[in-house]
Scaffold this motif. Sequence first.
Motif, PDB file in Angstrom:
ATOM      1  N   LEU A 112      48.887  62.055 119.167  1.00 61.82           N
ATOM      2  CA  LEU A 112      47.582  62.758 120.243  1.00 61.82           C
ATOM      3  C   LEU A 112      48.446  63.021 121.623  1.00 61.82           C
ATOM      4  O   LEU A 112      47.772  64.102 122.481  1.00 61.82           O
ATOM      5  N   VAL A 113      49.099  62.274 121.599  1.00 63.18           N
ATOM      6  CA  VAL A 113      49.969  62.023 122.761  1.00 63.18           C
ATOM      7  C   VAL A 113      50.835  63.608 123.737  1.00 63.18           C
ATOM      8  O   VAL A 113      50.975  63.795 124.013  1.00 63.18           O
ATOM      9  N   LEU A 114      51.396  63.854 122.454  1.00 66.80           N
ATOM     10  CA  LEU A 114      51.686  64.740 121.685  1.00 66.80           C
ATOM     11  C   LEU A 114      51.273  66.028 122.496  1.00 66.80           C
ATOM     12  O   LEU A 114      51.782  67.036 123.646  1.00 66.80           O
ATOM     13  N   ILE A 143      42.858  65.402 128.022  1.00 64.78           N
ATOM     14  CA  ILE A 143      43.232  64.360 128.223  1.00 64.78           C
ATOM     15  C   ILE A 143      42.363  63.177 127.942  1.00 64.78           C
ATOM     16  O   ILE A 143      41.847  62.578 127.340  1.00 64.78           O
ATOM     17  N   ILE A 144      41.360  63.551 128.580  1.00 65.80           N
ATOM     18  CA  ILE A 144      40.349  62.553 129.410  1.00 65.80           C
ATOM     19  C   ILE A 144      39.458  62.798 127.915  1.00 65.80           C
ATOM     20  O   ILE A 144      38.500  61.251 128.450  1.00 65.80           O
ATOM     21  N   GLY A 145      38.937  63.768 127.901  1.00 57.32           N
ATOM     22  CA  GLY A 145      37.875  63.314 126.018  1.00 57.32           C
ATOM     23  C   GLY A 145      38.551  63.078 124.973  1.00 57.32           C
ATOM     24  O   GLY A 145      37.670  61.604 125.019  1.00 57.32           O
ATOM     25  N   ILE A 146      40.203  63.257 124.625  1.00 60.51           N
ATOM     26  CA  ILE A 146      40.770  62.244 123.936  1.00 60.51           C
ATOM     27  C   ILE A 146      40.469  60.484 124.137  1.00 60.51           C
ATOM     28  O   ILE A 146      40.006  59.825 123.427  1.00 60.51           O
ATOM     29  N   SER A 147      40.670  60.458 125.584  1.00 61.08           N
ATOM     30  CA  SER A 147      40.750  59.233 126.062  1.00 61.08           C
ATOM     31  C   SER A 147      39.491  58.290 125.380  1.00 61.08           C
ATOM     32  O   SER A 147      39.154  57.455 125.275  1.00 61.08           O
ATOM     33  N   LEU A 148      38.547  59.239 126.462  1.00 59.63           N
ATOM     34  CA  LEU A 148      37.093  58.833 126.224  1.00 59.63           C
ATOM     35  C   LEU A 148      36.389  57.985 124.867  1.00 59.63           C
ATOM     36  O   LEU A 148      36.410  57.085 125.131  1.00 59.63           O
ATOM     37  N   LEU A 195      38.138  57.300 122.361  1.00 59.91           N
ATOM     38  CA  LEU A 195      39.426  55.661 121.755  1.00 59.91           C
ATOM     39  C   LEU A 195      38.420  55.202 122.426  1.00 59.91           C
ATOM     40  O   LEU A 195      38.388  53.903 122.443  1.00 59.91           O
ATOM     41  N   LEU A 196      38.348  55.253 124.073  1.00 60.87           N
ATOM     42  CA  LEU A 196      37.704  54.410 124.609  1.00 60.87           C
ATOM     43  C   LEU A 196      36.532  53.314 124.277  1.00 60.87           C
ATOM     44  O   LEU A 196      36.501  52.361 124.010  1.00 60.87           O
ATOM     45  N   ILE A 197      35.478  54.718 123.848  1.00 57.15           N
ATOM     46  CA  ILE A 197      34.273  54.394 124.014  1.00 57.15           C
ATOM     47  C   ILE A 197      34.671  53.634 122.170  1.00 57.15           C
ATOM     48  O   ILE A 197      34.528  52.461 122.020  1.00 57.15           O
ATOM     49  N   GLY A 198      35.464  54.052 121.516  1.00 63.16           N
ATOM     50  CA  GLY A 198      35.671  53.752 119.839  1.00 63.16           C
ATOM     51  C   GLY A 198      35.872  52.748 120.144  1.00 63.16           C
ATOM     52  O   GLY A 198      35.095  51.461 119.641  1.00 63.16           O
ATOM     53  N   VAL A 199      37.331  52.206 120.777  1.00 68.59           N
ATOM     54  CA  VAL A 199      37.983  50.288 120.454  1.00 68.59           C
ATOM     55  C   VAL A 199      36.867  49.607 121.360  1.00 68.59           C
ATOM     56  O   VAL A 199      36.258  48.242 121.054  1.00 68.59           O
ATOM     57  N   THR A 200      36.237  50.087 122.242  1.00 67.79           N
ATOM     58  CA  THR A 200      35.088  49.227 122.879  1.00 67.79           C
ATOM     59  C   THR A 200      34.136  48.780 121.926  1.00 67.79           C
ATOM     60  O   THR A 200      33.553  46.898 121.947  1.00 67.79           O
ATOM     61  N   ALA A 201      34.131  49.360 121.464  1.00 62.57           N
ATOM     62  CA  ALA A 201      32.456  49.432 120.481  1.00 62.57           C
ATOM     63  C   ALA A 201      32.380  48.503 119.759  1.00 62.57           C
ATOM     64  O   ALA A 201      32.275  47.171 119.141  1.00 62.57           O
ATOM     65  N   VAL A 202      34.029  48.514 118.912  1.00 55.44           N
ATOM     66  CA  VAL A 202      34.855  47.403 117.992  1.00 55.44           C
ATOM     67  C   VAL A 202      34.678  46.303 118.343  1.00 55.44           C
ATOM     68  O   VAL A 202      34.363  45.236 117.162  1.00 55.44           O
ATOM     69  N   MET A 203      35.272  46.532 119.320  1.00 56.00           N
ATOM     70  CA  MET A 203      35.441  45.006 119.592  1.00 56.00           C
ATOM     71  C   MET A 203      34.097  44.033 119.988  1.00 56.00           C
ATOM     72  O   MET A 203      34.162  42.620 119.926  1.00 56.00           O
ATOM     73  N   ILE A 204      33.713  44.535 120.428  1.00 59.72           N
ATOM     74  CA  ILE A 204      32.028  43.961 120.547  1.00 59.72           C
ATOM     75  C   ILE A 204      31.491  43.471 119.940  1.00 59.72           C
ATOM     76  O   ILE A 204      30.854  42.772 119.724  1.00 59.72           O
ATOM     77  N   TYR A 205      30.953  44.194 118.823  1.00 56.73           N
ATOM     78  CA  TYR A 205      30.793  44.478 117.485  1.00 56.73           C
ATOM     79  C   TYR A 205      31.814  43.736 116.610  1.00 56.73           C
ATOM     80  O   TYR A 205      31.015  42.129 115.971  1.00 56.73           O
ATOM     81  N   PHE A 206      32.567  43.230 116.462  1.00 55.24           N
ATOM     82  CA  PHE A 206      33.660  41.691 115.994  1.00 55.24           C
ATOM     83  C   PHE A 206      32.441  41.027 116.343  1.00 55.24           C
ATOM     84  O   PHE A 206      32.561  40.165 115.949  1.00 55.24           O
ATOM     85  N   VAL A 207      33.206  40.567 118.139  1.00 59.31           N
ATOM     86  CA  VAL A 207      32.640  39.449 118.676  1.00 59.31           C
ATOM     87  C   VAL A 207      31.200  39.136 118.421  1.00 59.31           C
ATOM     88  O   VAL A 207      30.601  38.163 118.024  1.00 59.31           O
ATOM     89  N   VAL A 208      30.170  40.341 117.930  1.00 63.51           N
ATOM     90  CA  VAL A 208      29.197  39.589 117.753  1.00 63.51           C
ATOM     91  C   VAL A 208      28.823  39.138 116.124  1.00 63.51           C
ATOM     92  O   VAL A 208      27.718  38.032 115.610  1.00 63.51           O
ATOM     93  N   ARG A 209      29.528  40.394 115.991  1.00 65.27           N
ATOM     94  CA  ARG A 209      29.594  40.321 113.931  1.00 65.27           C
ATOM     95  C   ARG A 209      29.706  38.859 113.105  1.00 65.27           C
ATOM     96  O   ARG A 209      29.521  38.335 112.534  1.00 65.27           O
ATOM     97  N   TYR A 210      31.237  38.544 114.025  1.00 65.84           N
ATOM     98  CA  TYR A 210      32.337  37.654 113.390  1.00 65.84           C
ATOM     99  C   TYR A 210      32.143  36.078 114.851  1.00 65.84           C
ATOM    100  O   TYR A 210      32.798  35.047 114.658  1.00 65.84           O
ATOM    101  N   ASN A 211      31.410  36.802 115.178  1.00 64.04           N
ATOM    102  CA  ASN A 211      30.583  34.419 115.939  1.00 64.04           C
ATOM    103  C   ASN A 211      30.832  34.108 115.101  1.00 64.04           C
ATOM    104  O   ASN A 211      30.465  33.918 114.380  1.00 64.04           O
ATOM    105  N   LYS A 212      31.721  32.322 115.902  1.00 62.79           N
ATOM    106  CA  LYS A 212      31.186  31.427 114.807  1.00 62.79           C
ATOM    107  C   LYS A 212      30.428  30.938 114.435  1.00 62.79           C
ATOM    108  O   LYS A 212      30.422  30.142 113.162  1.00 62.79           O
TER     109      LYS A 212
END
Lengths: 542, 310
Positions: free
Chosen positions: B69-71, B19-24, B26-43
């Motif tokens: 995954l949750v199953l 559980i912690i492995g899959i979660s990590l 996803l957590l790192i992936g989604v966070t990285a994408v979010m930060i990338y978007f904020v930088v890449r698509y800055n106004k």
Amino acid sequence: MESEKMATEITPKGYVNFFEESHGLKSWIFTHDHKRIALLYFYGVVGFFLMGVVLGLLMKFEMITPGETIMKPQTYNSLFTLHGVIMVFLFIIPAVPAIFGNFFLPILIGADDVAFPKLNLLSWYLYVIGGIMALSTLILGDGPPDTGWTFYAPYSVKTGTNVIMAVMAAFVLGFSSILTGLNFIVTMHRMRAPGMDWMKMPLFPWALYATSWVQVLATPIIGITLLMVVAERVLGVGFFDPSIGGDPVLYQHLFWIYSHPAVYIMILPAMGLISEMIPVFVKKSIFGYKAIVYSSLAIAFVGYFVWGHHMFTSGMSGQARVVFSILTFLVAIPSGVKVFNWVATMFKGSIDLQTPLLYCMAFIFLFMIGGFTGLVVGALSADVHVHDTYFVVAHFHYVMFGGTGFAFIGALHYWYPKMFGRMYNKKVANIGFGVLFTGFNILYFPMFILGIQGMPRRYYDYLPEYSTWHKVSTMGSWVVAIGLIIIIANLVKAYRKGEPATGNVWGGITLEWETKSPPPLLNFDKPPTVTHGPYDYSILNK
Amino acid sequence: MNTNASNFVEQVDLAFYVIIGISLILLIGVTAVMIYFVVRYNKKKNPTATQIEGNNKLELIWTIIPTILVLIMFYYGWVGYEPMRNVPDDAIEVKAIGRMWSWTFEYDNGLKSDKLIVPLNKAVKLNLVSMDVNHALYIPAFRIKEDVVPGRNNFMWFEAQKLGSYDIFCAEYCGQRHAYMITKCDVIPVEEYNSWYAEGAQALANPSDDPVEAGYNTIKANGCIACHSTDGTKLVGPSFKGIFGTQRVVVTGDEERTVTVDEAYIINSIKHPNDDVVKDYMKGLMPGYDGQISDEDMDKIVFYIKSLGE
């Protein structure tokens, strides 16, 4: 579009906002204006929140060393009980719906007030009475309750402390919550502006709609459960104490049939705030509007059927545990859908990284940690190990404080100029955010480690092997306190000396940005007509 | 963290890792994408946003993949949990009694101990009994926990796989001294266990010649010293030291009266503790021991309290 342009200009001379409409104490405590009631809630909720924070800081200070640091066990037990009661019933349940819901729901749907303004005021009075009752246990009766906010029987039936007053407080607060929910449901059904179909309603109202049904349908159960505790204590009716014929596990079922849906009362409105804020700072339509609407409804619905996951070690039948575990995993999916939609909204946006958006990003990150660790405790074998340990404490603080708390503070920075007509210092706001975010993680992340190491919760004292992370966590609590002080000082200063805010400070296109800051008594100069979707930012390019 | 101290550790820890492995990821992936978007698509870089209403295919993908995954997570949680509910027939049965705020472990031959003593590599079933409020018996090293609920016959079992002494905690909040409701589980070799068990049985048949020691053993086995000290320290209940024969103010119903601490008073206070509560102490905390302690043991306790002086 014209009204929008008007609103972006500094408010004209001679304009009377809802603050200036009338003056004096009476004009506030007998007001029927949803905005004033929202502010009454605001001052109450923030006051109770700060009390809860102080209690939390004292608890954390006690935990810095094993053994007695500054207080005796009985005091510690009362502290975590009151901390829980205050934070759950007086802060986090009312915070978003009663403050931002009251203030902005009518404006967001283009109405001049909620459907039942007098009932709204009554809700606030019930809230204040419940709050005073909860605090009165500090000085009245045989000491503040020492049961934990869950009031588990039979301990809550046996203890000599002032449990009756505390559960009656929760009972009264429950009515406040029910009436608010009822009011919002009717308001959304009856008072949307012309042109606003259900599928053109902004997402914060949608989140409140899902929440309100939970408030109306689930809260009565906790009411009757708490009355049963009182009946058992006063009249000796055997509901929960086996020595007089009751069943302790029955109490847990009844308590969690409300209190698990209540978790969604706490988080759903916060999710609505995030959905509301992200498009404004991305200048882009929200990704998957309908998916977010349906996921809110799905969470509210499935949320009713997962209460048993609080009781995996209670002695419930094995089959029941398996069913509750599966359902718990399923309720995670709509939350995941929301996260993916929020992040996708940022794709190809034109992003303006203002303070509220920082809070949104922190919300997504912290809520994911809270959610994923929720999967750990949703899994049967893992839960057996970490149930009732610091792991659970960390998990729900990530969801409640990292999630709802951060969304609340973020929304406060988002709507502050609209509510008070003044702008805060953005640089200081960002520093406050940074300190709070850092402190939050230092405070709560070590608790995951403590929990996996086997440290039970609600322990006044601990074995030496747990010292290191307890120390780190306590130091984190000081950083959180500094962060909160910076944030509050900045907002208080803005209230007195901030630059006057324009009607549309962030360039939003939902209805609250079409009126002045602060809004007039009836919200709009003339009733608005809705012609575009709530996040249809393509109109900016036309 | 994997110590393999019990038969459950491996599977439970596996659930954590999955559980912690899959979660990590996803957590790192989604966070990285979010930060990338904020930088890449800055106004500044991207002055005009591209309007995208949504995408049903994506919605489907990020509904279905997480469901799978949750199953998977559920499956690992269930696999680790299932054996916890199926006790082997040859398990040694021990009655684990929880009370505010101590544990007693009662063996088949009547032997009582405040520590849980178990043999290595043998299945042990604990029958959980509470005398007052909810408790939970938790042995972190073994990854097991179950609530001890009054009026219910909850159980748990395990097989200890490593010699050693492990912490036992009460994990369900039970009042003032909840944090002190802790003891140890000692895992000892089978031979040693057998002789301990036999010696214990013998000791029961031929109790200690020293009546003071016998008395102390009795109050220890019944959990009295969790709340009543023997050295004058004030805990939740009055200390036993120096009380015998003295005058004490007690609250009977709503009235205060003075009583002499004699044999009758002590025995009644053990059987019906809420009849006469010593002034300034809390009512309702101590469970009544009527029918729980034999007359013989009562005498031993009274003798012991007498021995602590007047």
